[in-house]
Design a protein around this motif. Sequence first.
Motif, PDB file in Angstrom:
ATOM      1  N   SER A  22      -9.131  49.889 -42.932  1.00 38.64           N
ATOM      2  CA  SER A  22      -7.696  49.825 -42.619  1.00 38.64           C
ATOM      3  C   SER A  22      -7.056  48.632 -43.312  1.00 38.64           C
ATOM      4  O   SER A  22      -5.894  48.671 -43.709  1.00 38.64           O
ATOM      5  N   GLN A  23      -7.834  47.568 -43.446  1.00 37.18           N
ATOM      6  CA  GLN A  23      -7.308  46.395 -44.150  1.00 37.18           C
ATOM      7  C   GLN A  23      -7.271  46.613 -45.665  1.00 37.18           C
ATOM      8  O   GLN A  23      -6.390  46.086 -46.339  1.00 37.18           O
ATOM      9  N   ARG A  28      -6.484  49.396 -46.903  1.00 36.77           N
ATOM     10  CA  ARG A  28      -5.185  50.080 -46.962  1.00 36.77           C
ATOM     11  C   ARG A  28      -4.041  49.057 -46.996  1.00 36.77           C
ATOM     12  O   ARG A  28      -3.124  49.149 -47.816  1.00 36.77           O
ATOM     13  N   ASP A  29      -4.102  48.050 -46.112  1.00 36.77           N
ATOM     14  CA  ASP A  29      -3.034  47.049 -46.053  1.00 36.77           C
ATOM     15  C   ASP A  29      -2.899  46.297 -47.374  1.00 36.77           C
ATOM     16  O   ASP A  29      -1.777  46.024 -47.824  1.00 36.77           O
TER      17      ASP A  29
END
Lengths: 198, 469
Positions: free
Chosen positions: B148-149, B151-152
Amino acid sequence: MSEVKTVSGNGIPLVGNDIDTDRIIPARFLRCVTFDGLGKYAFEDDRKALTGKHPFDQPQYQNANILVVNRNFGCGSSREHAPQALAKWGIQALIGESFAEIFFGNCVAMGIPCITADTAIVQELQVMLTDNPQVNITIDLQNMKVECGDFSASVNMGEGAKNMFISGTWDACGQLVANAPKIQQTTAKLPYMNWGYL
Amino acid sequence: MSKGTLFDKVWDLHTVGMLASGQTQLFIGLHLIHEVTSPQAFAMLKERGLKVMFPQRTVATVDHIVPTENQARPFVDTLAEEMMQALENNCQEHNITFYNIGTGNQGIVHVIAPELGLTQPGMTIACGDSHTSTHGAFGSIAFGIGTSQVRDVLASQTLALSKLKVRKIEVNGSLNPGVYAKDVVLHIIRTLGVKGGVGYAYEFAGTTFEQMNMEERMTVCNMSIEGGARCGYVNPDQVTYEYLKDKNFAPKGEHWQQAVNWWNSIRSDTDAIYDDVVVFDAKDIAPTVTWGITPGQGIGVNQTVPLPSELPADERLIAEEAYSYMDLAPGNPIKGTKIDVCFIGSCTNGRISDLREAAKIAQGHQVASGVKAFVVPGSERVKKQAEAEGLDKIFQAAGFEWREPGCSMCLAMNPDKLQGRQISASSSNRNFKGRQGSASGRTLLMSPAMVAAAAIQGTVADVRELIKS
Ligand code: SF4
């Protein structure tokens, strides 16, 4: 964006220190391009070794959504496949003595709170869940408390992460992107941006 | 709270602002991606209709799943092939530089970025891999992140993070012969514990690290994460600059002097304040071997597997688990333990200097009968250099297999795996249960020279005895 203020349901105790991400999801299951379907492989090798006696296989815990662990849970690799596998299995929150940092960060980004508590409290919760698997357990993030039947104790979480759950801002992506102008300003302070080889 | 350290300076320079949660939004100077932790991130990006904000600051390679014998496409393993194609497509679609197999620059992500000069002092570096701490060897703040990070970072080139505390780990003096950077870090981890570094960045300081070359510093920083520290670093110095000079992505011409000046300015101040300081003496460090299932369960090669009574109370639970899993009895010497497989490679110890040290030990000897030994260079460049020096010939003459670059049996996502209860001597970084591809396989971590010594003796051996003879 969904706020996470309380998580309540049934607990599942998993005793042991330093349970690493290779054990949560062995590397062979990382050969995938989506996280779907990882739930059934959570703790695959530990479960095989214990032939049905692993808590994730025991019938009394099949509805559990709160995992209670000990020290340094989730150490090792950065693979988000580990919390994803737990989440797909049904876990919505964890209580433990301590968590490895990258694992904790992954859980925040997924909206799964990892709460810490003193060793004695964690062990007591594990005993209660072993003796009475159907007891209701509730994590109250605003008041930083856990309740389990008649038992109640205080728990901890860093302010930053706690605020993200309560205010529903745990999914940081949108906020980060919205600050694009400030990001551009920051790059102006960084000499290497001008060296131009990237 | 720390003040005036490299960590503080780099953190402040990269701070975009404070988020409502109280966390810092931190700019990431270099983002490295590979096939295992990126496909889901690209899918999340697509789901949200977002673009890659700074595509030129992300660099990709493929390492975890690549076979080290037959690399012909499509890969025999269809799942691996699918991951490979996902990476190829994502890089193409988003205009990201990708060092694919055969480009001459492919390899383990933490090996190739320093080789190419992508890794530089004063940068923030993130990668969806916990051993990103390796890049701290250059005086960068480098750490592993989840998908998810990833992605960030793709979406914003930033991350939401809470600042770490800083612990200075000072080691002074010269290492004894037969003692390597790997032993230093295994010694630190066994002393401070596998969770000792949680919440900290480790600054490695003192004359021992100052005397190390860049590859040795990388070995140490690489394993910061095994001590619980998300990142570890060494202040940049002349050794760093000499390594970087003229590398592909290093600053050139007038930028070079500007860069050196800036790099000097971000070093920790002499009066910097640390949250904690720990001091070691290099003389106390012996060739170190792990006997258990965490990298902190290590002992000197001439020591015995610790008795429960010799361990702190909170280490006993995991020790009991380790005795039974490893089938090594407390009180017994580790030296002489029979070995089935010897693996030299990984982002910890798959660089040219590691192969040179191992080759020195292997030269003129034969791998013991019944032992499978293989060498996996960390990158295509390492392989080429090693072949130019004839190291491949030395290894092969001694009975080692010589392979194509990749992560290989460090985590065994490719065909290189332990079978059943096999026990390996391994130059990689993790001895977790099941780490090397067999659910019941066992791993003993040690330096590459010690792995070579084990291959020749067929048992855990003290490399110092081979150096003498
Ligand atoms: S060599 Fe091992 S530790 Fe390093 S990146 Fe590859 S799998 Fe991870």
